[in-house]
Design an enzyme around this catalytic site. Structure first.
Site, PDB file in Angstrom:
ATOM      1  N   SER A  48      37.617  41.914  39.781  1.00 22.78           N
ATOM      2  CA  SER A  48      36.685  41.346  40.747  1.00 22.78           C
ATOM      3  C   SER A  48      36.583  39.831  40.541  1.00 22.78           C
ATOM      4  CB  SER A  48      35.329  42.053  40.625  1.00 22.78           C
ATOM      5  OG  SER A  48      34.466  41.695  41.669  1.00 22.78           O
TER       6      SER A  48
ATOM      7  N   ASP B 239      38.841  47.950  49.885  1.00 23.93           N
ATOM      8  CA  ASP B 239      37.902  47.460  48.877  1.00 23.93           C
ATOM      9  C   ASP B 239      36.760  46.743  49.586  1.00 23.93           C
ATOM     10  OD1 ASP B 239      36.561  45.893  46.927  1.00 23.93           O
ATOM     11  OD2 ASP B 239      38.354  45.812  45.683  1.00 23.93           O
TER      12      ASP B 239
ATOM     13  N   HIS C  14      36.302  49.623  44.652  1.00 29.68           N
ATOM     14  CA  HIS C  14      36.429  48.339  43.973  1.00 29.68           C
ATOM     15  C   HIS C  14      36.891  48.606  42.546  1.00 29.68           C
ATOM     16  CE1 HIS C  14      35.722  44.087  43.574  1.00 29.68           C
ATOM     17  NE2 HIS C  14      34.844  44.250  42.597  1.00 29.68           N
TER      18      HIS C  14
END
Length: 480
Positions: free
Chosen positions: A205, A414, A443
């Site tokens: 991320s 995502d 994610h």
């Protein structure tokens, strides 16, 4: 997404530590109580607050280590970052490799690396920052859905007050220096303190942007870099925030199919009916909030839960409870939320310049409300970054100069870091990178809750052998 983090306490200096490594002067000892996991040991590394004044004020950065399982095979260190910004990483090596992980870091990886974690500057045990947030400010989270232009003006006043609190808190002196570029510099200080000529890296991320910045700034000190669930080359800027809108639109059909296939939740028998139920519940809660939950928070909580397939049953049960006016499943409150939100704001607001005109946000909200009706208006809404001081340095420009040692891995659906940003980062890296896409939602594409073995095996092979695909790879969906 409101990220949960390791508890923010005081800055920790590990005293009376046990032993130093053979190749560094660091002394390792027990980790703080909230980060104590089997096999994990901790220390601190001092770094300059301002790298333009390296002999000036220093900060303590808390660092953890899960030593190689087989020192005879040890290759080096694998530095990790779980995302955020605002998430602590001290505990992360233990979570990656622990028995409670749904898919732990393979033994072959654990044999070859000391797995390193750290709380980034401003977070958790690393000189934590605060904006003195009130319970009311915390309760709003960071995806507030404005009803109209007047709502944006109201939110602007709240955002301005938060920015002022950040700039006048007891930790305000740190404010200009809590940036991704400085965290990358801290990573290099950690590398130096560990006595390593290079580091390998696994970042998820926001951690993809941190890794991209590090390997751009320090290409010759970068070994094998894995970037999982990728932000665009601009990092967590206004574009990334607004992409939550299309991200949720991409991801929501996965949940709609799940709910339609499980009639016990009573949310509809077709994906179209489930989507209609979303808007029905949001409208009802906007008119009559239930137990402190209004339409805006409902949208945000739905977004958060779609980061993982594993959260879909919980989300469906919550929807059912709201639909039938029943008690909702309990959700534990996030730990140290003031530091989580405050440090997140410090990074994203200082990394890039955000629009400052309220009218610009009002226009963006109306456009995104129509284009991405699930949460687009919230993703385009104004926040404290609109009132933040100008950054003291330019953003790092991600480019193709450096070794071809980056492997990106990305889910097709995502919600938090949509595919479009990953493609932009891939293009920015050029020949430095290869990208593996996995036909799955959520994610996080590597390990933990990700089940695509094509993607998982490709990443593990790269970390353990250095073999990277000659071309980008598209991994098909795994059979259920």
């Amino acid at each position: 997404m409101l990220v949960s983090a390791v508890a923010a306490m005081s800055v920790v200096s590990v005293l009376g530590a046990s032993r130093a490594t053979a190749h560094s002067g660091l002394k390792w000892g027990p980790c703080p109580a909230d980060s104590a996991l089997p096999g994990l040991e901790c220390t601190t590394v001092q770094v300059p607050l301002d790298y333009r004044k390296p002999q000036g004020r220093q900060l303590d950065v808390a660092v953890s280590r899960l030593p190689s399982k087989d020192p005879s095979q040890r290759r080096g260190v694998l530095v990790t970052n779980p995302g955020g910004p605002g998430a602590g990483g001290l505990i992360y090596p233990g979570l990656l490799a622990g028995d409670l992980s749904p898919q732990p870091l393979p033994r072959s990886v654990q044999d070859q690396y000391d797995v390193i974690g750290f709380d980034p500057r401003g977070v958790g045990h690393s000189s934590p920052v605060s904006c003195d947030l009130t319970p009311e400010q915390i309760a709003r989270r960071n995806l507030w859905y404005p009803a109209d232009a007047a709502g944006v003006r109201k939110d602007a006043k709240i955002a301005k007050a938060i920015a002022r609190q950040c700039a006048t808190s007891e930790t305000a002196a740190l404010l200009p220096h809590i940036t991704t570029a400085n965290t990358a510099r801290d990573m290099d200080r950690i590398r130096e303190a560990l006595g390593e000529p290079k580091i390998s890296y696994l970042g998820t991320s926001y951690g993809t942007y941190l890794g991209a910045v590090y390997t751009t700034m320090f290409p010759k000190r970068s070994d094998r870099f894995v970037l999982d669930s990728n932000l665009g080359p601009g990092g967590y800027d206004v574009t990334a925030m607004r992409r939550f809108g299309p991200g949720l639109e991409d991801r929501f059909p996965d949940f709609a199919k799940f709910a339609a296939a499980n009639p016990q939740y009573g949310l509809g028998t077709t994906p179209k009916q489930v989507r209609a139920k979303f808007f029905d519940l949001a409208a009802r809660l906007e008119k009559s909030p239930m137990r402190g939950l209004d339409g805006s928070l409902f949208r945000g909580i739905t977004f958060d839960h779609l980061y993982s397939d594993a959260s879909m049953p919980t989300l469906a049960a919550m929807w059912k409870a709201l639909d039938t006016n029943q008690p909702m499943p309990p959700e534990p409150p996030p730990a140290n939320v003031d530091n989580v939100i405050s440090s997140r704001l410090h990074v994203i607001c200082a990394d890039s310049k955000w629009p400052s005109s309220v009218r610009d946000y009002q226009r963006a909200v109306e456009v995104n409300r129509v284009k991405y009706p699930l949460i687009g208006a919230a993703a385009a809404n104004i926040g404290p970054c609109a009132f933040w001081p100008s950054p003291i340095e330019r953003p790092v420009r991600i480019g193709g100069r450096g070794p071809s040692n980056v492997l990106m891995v990305q889910n097709l659906r995502d919600p938090g870091t949509p595919l479009v940003g990953a493609r932009e980062l891939r293009n920015a890296f050029g020949a430095r990178a290869r990208m593996v896409t996995a036909d799955q939602g959520g994610h996080g594409a590597y390990l933990l809750f990700a089940r695509n073995m094509c993607a998982n095996n490709t990443v593990t092979t790269f970390l353990t052998t250095g073999h990277r695909p000659r071309h980008d790879v598209a991994c098909p969906a795994e059979p259920r």
